[in-house]
Structures are given as structure tokens and as C-alpha cells.
Design a protein around this motif. Structure first.
Motif, mmCIF file in Angstrom:
data_model
loop_
_atom_site.group_PDB
_atom_site.id
_atom_site.type_symbol
_atom_site.label_atom_id
_atom_site.label_comp_id
_atom_site.label_asym_id
_atom_site.label_seq_id
_atom_site.Cartn_x
_atom_site.Cartn_y
_atom_site.Cartn_z
ATOM 1 N N MET A 35 0.792 -1.113 -0.117
ATOM 2 C CA MET A 35 0.128 -0.087 0.031
ATOM 3 C C MET A 35 0.885 1.329 0.050
ATOM 4 N N LYS A 36 0.304 2.428 -0.504
ATOM 5 C CA LYS A 36 1.105 3.544 -0.538
ATOM 6 C C LYS A 36 0.299 4.660 0.011
ATOM 7 N N VAL A 37 1.163 5.581 0.532
ATOM 8 C CA VAL A 37 0.625 6.968 1.056
ATOM 9 C C VAL A 37 1.030 7.957 -0.273
ATOM 10 N N LEU A 38 0.288 8.686 -0.947
ATOM 11 C CA LEU A 38 0.659 9.462 -1.745
ATOM 12 C C LEU A 38 0.698 10.983 -1.167
ATOM 13 N N GLY A 39 1.691 11.686 -1.147
ATOM 14 C CA GLY A 39 2.020 12.899 -0.689
ATOM 15 C C GLY A 39 3.267 13.527 -0.705
ATOM 16 N N THR A 40 3.176 15.029 -0.932
ATOM 17 C CA THR A 40 4.375 15.835 -1.154
ATOM 18 C C THR A 40 5.251 15.932 0.075
ATOM 19 N N GLY A 41 5.055 15.313 1.134
ATOM 20 C CA GLY A 41 5.409 15.556 2.541
ATOM 21 C C GLY A 41 5.015 16.731 3.357
#
Length: 74
Positions: free
Chosen positions: A1-7
Motif C-alpha cells: 500500500m502507498k501513501v501519496l503525498g508531497t511531504g
């Protein structure tokens, strides 16, 4: 699973929440924090953070609780 985000803080919070949910459920799963904008755009997501399970976006632009993540994973 992935968490998508720019930080951003919301993205970091979702990543921590997902890790905790996986731990509580006892799932042997890798949680990936994806910050590459090109890879994020491949999921056709414009609102972050987003959660991807089995290559399907299941949540976007939401601050989920551990319980909500557990429900999405069940």
C-alpha cells in the motif's frame, strides 16, 4: 500500500496512521510513502494525501483515523 503525498504534515500524519493500522491488524504489508509528483500523477490524484491499496486509490484529501484505515483494509 502507498501513501501519496508531497511531504506536508497531513501526508506525514496519514503515513503514520496507516503504519499504526497495519501494526494493529497484524498485517504483513509494506507501507510506501510516495512523494514523487510524476508517480502521484499516474494515479490521477489531484488532492493529497491519498491512500492506495492494491494499486487502487481508496481515499484522497482526508485525514483518516486508525479505525477508518483499518476499515479500508478489511
Amino acid at each position: 500500500m502507498k501513501v501519496l503525498g508531497t511531504g506536508c504534515s497531513s501526508c506525514k500524519a496519514l503515513y503514520s496512521t496507516v503504519q499504526e493500522a497495519v501494526k494493529q491488524l497484524g498485517i504483513d504489508a509494506e507501507v510506501i510513502k510516495e512523494e514523487d509528483l510524476n508517480k502521484i500523477m499516474a494515479y490521477n490524484v489531484m488532492s493529497l494525501p491519498a491512500l492506495v491499496v492494491n494499486e487502487k486509490v481508496v481515499s484522497k484529501c482526508q485525514k483518516l483515523t486508525v479505525e477508518q484505515v483499518k476499515q479500508l483494509l478489511a
